[in-house]
Write an enzyme that holds these catalytic residues in place. Structure first.
Site, short mmCIF file in Angstrom:
data_model
loop_
_atom_site.label_atom_id
_atom_site.label_comp_id
_atom_site.label_asym_id
_atom_site.label_seq_id
_atom_site.Cartn_x
_atom_site.Cartn_y
_atom_site.Cartn_z
N HIS A 97 -1.44 0.83 -9.65
CA HIS A 97 -2.25 -0.22 -8.92
C HIS A 97 -2.91 -1.17 -9.51
CE1 HIS A 97 -4.18 -0.46 -4.73
NE2 HIS A 97 -4.20 -1.77 -5.42
N ARG A 114 0.84 -1.00 -0.01
CA ARG A 114 0.01 0.05 -0.04
C ARG A 114 0.96 1.28 0.04
NH1 ARG A 114 -3.69 -2.44 -1.69
NH2 ARG A 114 -5.83 -2.77 -0.90
P1 NDP Z 1 -2.08 -11.65 3.97
O1 NDP Z 1 -2.81 -11.35 4.98
O2 NDP Z 1 -2.01 -13.33 3.46
O3 NDP Z 1 -0.45 -11.61 4.18
C1 NDP Z 1 0.03 -10.34 4.88
C2 NDP Z 1 1.51 -10.67 5.33
O4 NDP Z 1 1.91 -9.65 6.10
C3 NDP Z 1 1.78 -11.99 6.50
O5 NDP Z 1 2.85 -12.77 6.17
C4 NDP Z 1 1.73 -11.45 7.75
O6 NDP Z 1 2.47 -11.91 8.59
C5 NDP Z 1 2.58 -9.88 7.38
N1 NDP Z 1 2.29 -8.94 8.43
C6 NDP Z 1 1.40 -8.09 8.76
N2 NDP Z 1 1.60 -7.12 9.59
C7 NDP Z 1 2.77 -7.50 9.87
C8 NDP Z 1 3.91 -6.81 10.76
N3 NDP Z 1 3.33 -5.70 11.60
N4 NDP Z 1 5.11 -7.29 10.81
C9 NDP Z 1 5.78 -8.24 10.17
N5 NDP Z 1 4.87 -8.93 9.13
C10 NDP Z 1 3.62 -8.39 9.25
O7 NDP Z 1 -2.08 -10.51 2.56
P2 NDP Z 1 -1.87 -10.98 1.19
O8 NDP Z 1 -0.74 -11.60 1.08
O9 NDP Z 1 -3.14 -11.42 0.29
O10 NDP Z 1 -1.80 -9.15 0.85
C11 NDP Z 1 -0.87 -8.51 1.31
C12 NDP Z 1 -1.03 -7.06 0.79
O11 NDP Z 1 -1.13 -6.67 -0.74
C13 NDP Z 1 -2.82 -6.51 0.85
O12 NDP Z 1 -3.12 -6.28 2.09
C14 NDP Z 1 -2.95 -5.44 -0.10
O13 NDP Z 1 -2.47 -4.30 0.58
C15 NDP Z 1 -1.58 -5.76 -1.06
N6 NDP Z 1 -2.22 -6.15 -2.33
C16 NDP Z 1 -2.15 -5.18 -3.35
C17 NDP Z 1 -2.38 -5.43 -4.88
C18 NDP Z 1 -1.85 -4.44 -5.64
O14 NDP Z 1 -2.32 -4.67 -7.00
N7 NDP Z 1 -0.99 -3.68 -5.70
C19 NDP Z 1 -3.32 -6.64 -5.00
C20 NDP Z 1 -3.49 -7.40 -3.83
C21 NDP Z 1 -3.04 -7.19 -2.66
P3 NDP Z 1 1.61 -13.46 9.56
O15 NDP Z 1 1.94 -14.43 8.07
O16 NDP Z 1 2.72 -13.73 10.47
O17 NDP Z 1 0.45 -13.25 9.70
C1 OXD Z 2 -5.69 -4.77 -3.38
C2 OXD Z 2 -6.49 -5.52 -4.51
O1 OXD Z 2 -6.01 -5.05 -2.24
O2 OXD Z 2 -6.39 -4.90 -5.63
O3 OXD Z 2 -4.95 -3.75 -3.82
O4 OXD Z 2 -6.94 -6.50 -4.40
#
Ligand code: NDP
Ligand code: OXD
Length: 310
Positions: free
Chosen positions: A273, A225
């Site tokens: 994005h 993000r």
């Molecule tokens: P998940 O919830 O599956 O994974 C999040 C990861 O971040 C987990 O490994 C989690 O740790 C880790 N995490 C969260 N908070 C912390 C912290 N404070 N310190 C260390 N590690 C942390 O999410 P996704 O993988 O599905 O998606 C990740 C992000 O990607 C979304 O939230 C979104 O913002 C972004 N995204 C962007 C898109 C784009 O087109 N640009 C499209 C889709 C998603 P743990 O495993 O231990 O819980």
């Molecule tokens: C996001 C998406 O979370 O596009 O950014 O799914």
């Protein structure tokens, strides 16, 4: 049967409704704001629904985020905290996201901007060999998308390590946790890939202090993000050579304003994005399954932990 309300940012939901009805023709899906009687809505499928709208639905049993990130829902102060929130976990999206990172790691590594500029001048200059062994990708966020990316990167022969809140046991991938773990990982990371969710703990995490913990001349890639990056710090780190190049898919202000300095900075690859989007032919089955589960009194898949915010 109760009704489903759908809202998809500025886009029409028509093609989504068709795809969902192809999976289950009995679903009655109505597009916001013309969703009829609020009492009849038990499921809301949303992306960028205006704040305050969910609290108008007294019989809501499930909110489905039509995106992997759920910050667009949880930033609504009126979010009904007793209603479960499920998000997209779709293999198509994971593959698409991994492609974005692989494409841009290789674009940065192989200096495609530079070679494109030579091509314009018709200059043939192969120069030196690329040291692929030197690439070590550190992934911040080893969740659904980051975990998939890590495996794909190992498969193309790169060194990979990752940082998450809880430890991971992934073959060929070093796992780090906690603040000390992050510092340790950064020491040997020269391509930093951010796939963290947007929470209070991750805001501004990509800053000068963090860049300085990486080897000089490292690269930054962010598809998590926009507000995770302190944008001025990236410009400074590019100017002083701490960061050599970057690829960004997410920004503090989206769409990025015309006046933003990143537009003219050739050291930054920019995509709007668009790294990975919900691909409805792939995701429709999972959405319908969750609607059925909740209507049968079961817990949905991809449930968000409202306490940690992702
Ligand atoms: P998940 O919830 O599956 O994974 C999040 C990861 O971040 C987990 O490994 C989690 O740790 C880790 N995490 C969260 N908070 C912390 C912290 N404070 N310190 C260390 N590690 C942390 O999410 P996704 O993988 O599905 O998606 C990740 C992000 O990607 C979304 O939230 C979104 O913002 C972004 N995204 C962007 C898109 C784009 O087109 N640009 C499209 C889709 C998603 P743990 O495993 O231990 O819980
Ligand atoms: C996001 C998406 O979370 O596009 O950014 O799914």
């Amino acid at each position: 049967m109760p009704n489903i309300m759908i809202k998809l940012g500025d886009e029409s939901a028509e093609s989504y409704i068709k795809a969902l009805n192809k999976v289950d023709p009995t679903l009655n899906i109505l597009e916001w704001p013309n969703y009829g009687d609020p009492d009849e809505i038990d499921v809301a499928m949303v992306w960028k629904l205006p704040h305050g709208e969910l609290s108008k639905l007294p019989n809501l049993k499930l909110v489905i985020s039509m995106a992997a990130g759920v910050d667009h829902v949880l930033s609504d102060p009126g979010y009904p905290k007793d209603v479960p929130l499920a998000r997209v976990t779709d293999p198509h999206m994971a593959r698409s996201m991994a492609h974005w990172f692989i494409m841009n790691i290789l674009r940065l590594h192989r200096e495609t901007n530079y070679y494109d500029s030579l091509r314009i001048k018709k200059i043939w200059a192969p120069e030196r060999a690329f040291d692929t062994d030197s690439i070590c990708v550190g992934i911040m966020g080893l969740g659904y998308l980051g975990g998939y990316l890590a495996k794909m990167l190992v498969n193309i022969g790169l060194q990979v390590q990752g940082w998450s809140r809880t430890p991971k046991n992934l073959i060929g991938i070093r796992s780090f946790t906690g603040e000390d773990g992050l510092v340790e990982m950064l020491k040997t990371t020269n391509y930093l890939a951010c796939l963290l969710p947007n929470t209070s703990a991750t805001k501004g995490i990509l800053n000068m202090g963090l860049f300085e913990k990486m080897p000089k001349g490292s690269f930054l890639l962010n598809a998590g993000r926009g507000n995770q990056l302190v944008e001025e710090d990236l410009s400074m780190a590019l100017d002083n050579g701490q960061i050599k190049g970057a690829a960004l898919d997410v920004f503090i202000d989206e769409p990025m304003p015309e006046s933003h300095p990143f537009w003219d900075d050739q050291r930054i690859i920019i995509t709007p994005h668009h790294a990975a989007e919900v691909f409805i032919p792939s995701a429709a089955n999972a959405f319908v399954e969750n609607i059925k589960r909740v209507r049968l009194g079961q817990s949905p898949k991809g449930l968000v932990d409202l306490n940690v915010g992702y």
